[in-house]
Write a protein that holds these residues in place. Structure first.
Motif, PDB file in Angstrom:
ATOM      1  N   LEU A  33       0.826  -1.202   0.000  1.00  0.00           N
ATOM      2  CA  LEU A  33       0.000   0.000   0.000  1.00  0.00           C
ATOM      3  C   LEU A  33       0.864   1.257   0.000  1.00  0.00           C
ATOM      4  O   LEU A  33       0.615   2.190  -0.767  1.00  0.00           O
ATOM      5  CB  LEU A  33      -0.933   0.006   1.207  1.00  0.00           C
ATOM      6  CG  LEU A  33      -1.837   1.238   1.339  1.00  0.00           C
ATOM      7  CD1 LEU A  33      -2.766   1.362   0.141  1.00  0.00           C
ATOM      8  CD2 LEU A  33      -2.630   1.176   2.621  1.00  0.00           C
ATOM      9  N   LEU A  34       1.881   1.280   0.828  1.00  0.00           N
ATOM     10  CA  LEU A  34       2.768   2.434   0.867  1.00  0.00           C
ATOM     11  C   LEU A  34       3.491   2.629  -0.472  1.00  0.00           C
ATOM     12  O   LEU A  34       3.678   3.766  -0.921  1.00  0.00           O
ATOM     13  CB  LEU A  34       3.786   2.284   1.999  1.00  0.00           C
ATOM     14  CG  LEU A  34       3.225   2.468   3.403  1.00  0.00           C
ATOM     15  CD1 LEU A  34       4.213   1.955   4.443  1.00  0.00           C
ATOM     16  CD2 LEU A  34       2.872   3.922   3.668  1.00  0.00           C
ATOM     17  N   GLU A 100      -3.741   8.889   5.785  1.00  0.00           N
ATOM     18  CA  GLU A 100      -3.386  10.066   6.590  1.00  0.00           C
ATOM     19  C   GLU A 100      -3.708   9.835   8.066  1.00  0.00           C
ATOM     20  O   GLU A 100      -2.924  10.190   8.946  1.00  0.00           O
ATOM     21  CB  GLU A 100      -4.124  11.304   6.069  1.00  0.00           C
ATOM     22  CG  GLU A 100      -3.632  11.766   4.709  1.00  0.00           C
ATOM     23  CD  GLU A 100      -4.544  12.793   4.054  1.00  0.00           C
ATOM     24  OE1 GLU A 100      -5.515  13.266   4.702  1.00  0.00           O
ATOM     25  OE2 GLU A 100      -4.304  13.108   2.875  1.00  0.00           O
ATOM     26  N   GLY A 101      -4.858   9.225   8.349  1.00  0.00           N
ATOM     27  CA  GLY A 101      -5.223   8.920   9.731  1.00  0.00           C
ATOM     28  C   GLY A 101      -4.252   7.929  10.364  1.00  0.00           C
ATOM     29  O   GLY A 101      -3.857   8.075  11.526  1.00  0.00           O
ATOM     30  N   ALA A 102      -3.848   6.927   9.581  1.00  0.00           N
ATOM     31  CA  ALA A 102      -2.871   5.956  10.086  1.00  0.00           C
ATOM     32  C   ALA A 102      -1.531   6.639  10.352  1.00  0.00           C
ATOM     33  O   ALA A 102      -0.860   6.333  11.345  1.00  0.00           O
ATOM     34  CB  ALA A 102      -2.705   4.807   9.090  1.00  0.00           C
ATOM     35  N   MET A 103      -1.154   7.580   9.509  1.00  0.00           N
ATOM     36  CA  MET A 103       0.121   8.282   9.699  1.00  0.00           C
ATOM     37  C   MET A 103       0.091   9.130  10.972  1.00  0.00           C
ATOM     38  O   MET A 103       1.111   9.247  11.664  1.00  0.00           O
ATOM     39  CB  MET A 103       0.447   9.140   8.476  1.00  0.00           C
ATOM     40  CG  MET A 103       0.890   8.326   7.274  1.00  0.00           C
ATOM     41  SD  MET A 103       2.390   7.374   7.556  1.00  0.00           S
ATOM     42  CE  MET A 103       3.597   8.678   7.692  1.00  0.00           C
ATOM     43  N   VAL A 104      -1.053   9.694  11.300  1.00  0.00           N
ATOM     44  CA  VAL A 104      -1.170  10.447  12.561  1.00  0.00           C
ATOM     45  C   VAL A 104      -0.932   9.492  13.730  1.00  0.00           C
ATOM     46  O   VAL A 104      -0.206   9.818  14.676  1.00  0.00           O
ATOM     47  CB  VAL A 104      -2.561  11.127  12.671  1.00  0.00           C
ATOM     48  CG1 VAL A 104      -2.811  11.649  14.076  1.00  0.00           C
ATOM     49  CG2 VAL A 104      -2.675  12.258  11.650  1.00  0.00           C
ATOM     50  N   ARG A 105      -1.507   8.303  13.647  1.00  0.00           N
ATOM     51  CA  ARG A 105      -1.312   7.301  14.710  1.00  0.00           C
ATOM     52  C   ARG A 105       0.144   6.847  14.773  1.00  0.00           C
ATOM     53  O   ARG A 105       0.669   6.608  15.852  1.00  0.00           O
ATOM     54  CB  ARG A 105      -2.257   6.125  14.519  1.00  0.00           C
ATOM     55  CG  ARG A 105      -3.716   6.537  14.745  1.00  0.00           C
ATOM     56  CD  ARG A 105      -4.650   5.365  14.768  1.00  0.00           C
ATOM     57  NE  ARG A 105      -4.365   4.393  15.783  1.00  0.00           N
ATOM     58  CZ  ARG A 105      -4.739   4.473  17.068  1.00  0.00           C
ATOM     59  NH1 ARG A 105      -5.391   5.534  17.477  1.00  0.00           N
ATOM     60  NH2 ARG A 105      -4.457   3.509  17.913  1.00  0.00           N
ATOM     61  N   VAL A 106       0.791   6.707  13.616  1.00  0.00           N
ATOM     62  CA  VAL A 106       2.213   6.338  13.590  1.00  0.00           C
ATOM     63  C   VAL A 106       3.023   7.389  14.338  1.00  0.00           C
ATOM     64  O   VAL A 106       3.870   7.057  15.174  1.00  0.00           O
ATOM     65  CB  VAL A 106       2.742   6.190  12.143  1.00  0.00           C
ATOM     66  CG1 VAL A 106       4.258   6.136  12.099  1.00  0.00           C
ATOM     67  CG2 VAL A 106       2.150   4.947  11.487  1.00  0.00           C
ATOM     68  N   LEU A 120       8.538   7.005   6.831  1.00  0.00           N
ATOM     69  CA  LEU A 120       7.452   6.671   5.899  1.00  0.00           C
ATOM     70  C   LEU A 120       7.134   7.831   4.969  1.00  0.00           C
ATOM     71  O   LEU A 120       6.920   7.630   3.765  1.00  0.00           O
ATOM     72  CB  LEU A 120       6.209   6.238   6.670  1.00  0.00           C
ATOM     73  CG  LEU A 120       6.334   4.949   7.470  1.00  0.00           C
ATOM     74  CD1 LEU A 120       5.070   4.702   8.287  1.00  0.00           C
ATOM     75  CD2 LEU A 120       6.644   3.765   6.579  1.00  0.00           C
ATOM     76  N   ASN A 121       7.103   9.026   5.517  1.00  0.00           N
ATOM     77  CA  ASN A 121       6.828  10.199   4.686  1.00  0.00           C
ATOM     78  C   ASN A 121       7.853  10.353   3.582  1.00  0.00           C
ATOM     79  O   ASN A 121       7.505  10.542   2.417  1.00  0.00           O
ATOM     80  CB  ASN A 121       6.818  11.467   5.546  1.00  0.00           C
ATOM     81  CG  ASN A 121       5.444  12.033   5.703  1.00  0.00           C
ATOM     82  OD1 ASN A 121       4.556  11.795   4.905  1.00  0.00           O
ATOM     83  ND2 ASN A 121       5.262  12.802   6.748  1.00  0.00           N
ATOM     84  N   LYS A 122       9.103  10.304   3.947  1.00  0.00           N
ATOM     85  CA  LYS A 122      10.165  10.540   2.983  1.00  0.00           C
ATOM     86  C   LYS A 122      10.335   9.381   2.000  1.00  0.00           C
ATOM     87  O   LYS A 122      10.661   9.582   0.842  1.00  0.00           O
ATOM     88  CB  LYS A 122      11.476  10.828   3.705  1.00  0.00           C
ATOM     89  CG  LYS A 122      11.479  12.189   4.387  1.00  0.00           C
ATOM     90  CD  LYS A 122      12.686  12.359   5.288  1.00  0.00           C
ATOM     91  CE  LYS A 122      12.762  13.715   5.949  1.00  0.00           C
ATOM     92  NZ  LYS A 122      11.578  14.186   6.612  1.00  0.00           N
ATOM     93  N   ALA A 123      10.103   8.161   2.462  1.00  0.00           N
ATOM     94  CA  ALA A 123      10.290   6.993   1.602  1.00  0.00           C
ATOM     95  C   ALA A 123       9.092   6.709   0.696  1.00  0.00           C
ATOM     96  O   ALA A 123       9.266   6.227  -0.420  1.00  0.00           O
ATOM     97  CB  ALA A 123      10.594   5.762   2.453  1.00  0.00           C
ATOM     98  N   TYR A 124       7.877   7.012   1.173  1.00  0.00           N
ATOM     99  CA  TYR A 124       6.704   6.569   0.434  1.00  0.00           C
ATOM    100  C   TYR A 124       5.672   7.646   0.097  1.00  0.00           C
ATOM    101  O   TYR A 124       4.965   7.507  -0.885  1.00  0.00           O
ATOM    102  CB  TYR A 124       5.976   5.471   1.227  1.00  0.00           C
ATOM    103  CG  TYR A 124       6.792   4.237   1.445  1.00  0.00           C
ATOM    104  CD1 TYR A 124       7.059   3.358   0.404  1.00  0.00           C
ATOM    105  CD2 TYR A 124       7.311   3.939   2.701  1.00  0.00           C
ATOM    106  CE1 TYR A 124       7.807   2.218   0.607  1.00  0.00           C
ATOM    107  CE2 TYR A 124       8.056   2.795   2.916  1.00  0.00           C
ATOM    108  CZ  TYR A 124       8.311   1.939   1.860  1.00  0.00           C
ATOM    109  OH  TYR A 124       9.050   0.812   2.059  1.00  0.00           O
TER     110      TYR A 124
END
Length: 186
Positions: A33-34, A100-106, A120-124
């Motif tokens: 997914l990423l 985006e919601g999952a990234m907030v939890r991460v 994750l932000n920079k890689a995907y």
């Protein structure tokens, strides 16, 4: 302590066990997914632009007027095609909101969430993908540690998505179905 026996890995394994999630499947699904996320966003933007152009071409630049035209005067075939295109845009947007919601939890993860979020932000997720050497320099991290943290980040993302965001969506859909059933019976 081995590289797979850290506190973060123990927490990930514990959460997977509690939620009855297969770790290997979670990692593979999350990474897939990423990996496609950036392309999905690019495609969605392109499709949204095409739909907007089509509306302007057929119906003028006023969105309210265009929607009124589609509802009132457009042929069923034209209206159905437009509705299907809009539906796919909403489906893509919904997926993007869940990510985006999952990234907030991460980011909120207590053991290295900020670092996981950055990886994750920079890689995907960011529009321009960073190279490995750029990532190592920006994050000021050794290569082996980077790959360990990246795998942990993917796992935490998967837990956030499949363990929190998707159940939230399922709950919303169930509530919506129940409301629709009540409205249909009254």
């Amino acid at each position: 302590m081995s590289r797979k026996n850290t506190g973060v890995w123990k927490a990930i394994q514990s959460m997977c066990e509690m939620q009855k999630i297969n770790e290997d499947a979670l990692y593979q699904k999350s990474k897939m997914l990423l990996t496609i996320y950036r392309r999905v966003c690019w495609s969605t933007i392109g499709r949204a632009d095409a739909v907007a152009e089509e509306i302007c071409y057929y119906c003028g630049s006023d969105l309210d007027g265009a929607l009124l035209y589609l509802e009132t005067f457009a042929l069923d075939e034209q209206r159905n095609r437009f509705e299907e295109r809009i539906k796919t845009l909403f489906d893509s947007r919904w997926m993007m909101e869940m990510v985006e919601g999952a990234m907030v939890r991460v980011k909120e993860f207590p053991d290295g969430g900020e670092l996981f979020f950055d990886i994750l932000n920079k890689a995907y997720l960011w529009k321009n993908k960073y190279t490995e050497s750029e990532m190592l320099e920006i994050l000021n991290i050794e290569r082996s540690r980077f790959y360990d943290r990246k795998k942990e980040a993917i796992m935490v993302f998967g837990l956030a998505l499949w363990g929190a965001e998707l159940p939230k969506v399922k709950g919303f859909l169930k509530e919506t179905d129940e409301v629709m059933e009540v409205e249909c019976t009254t």
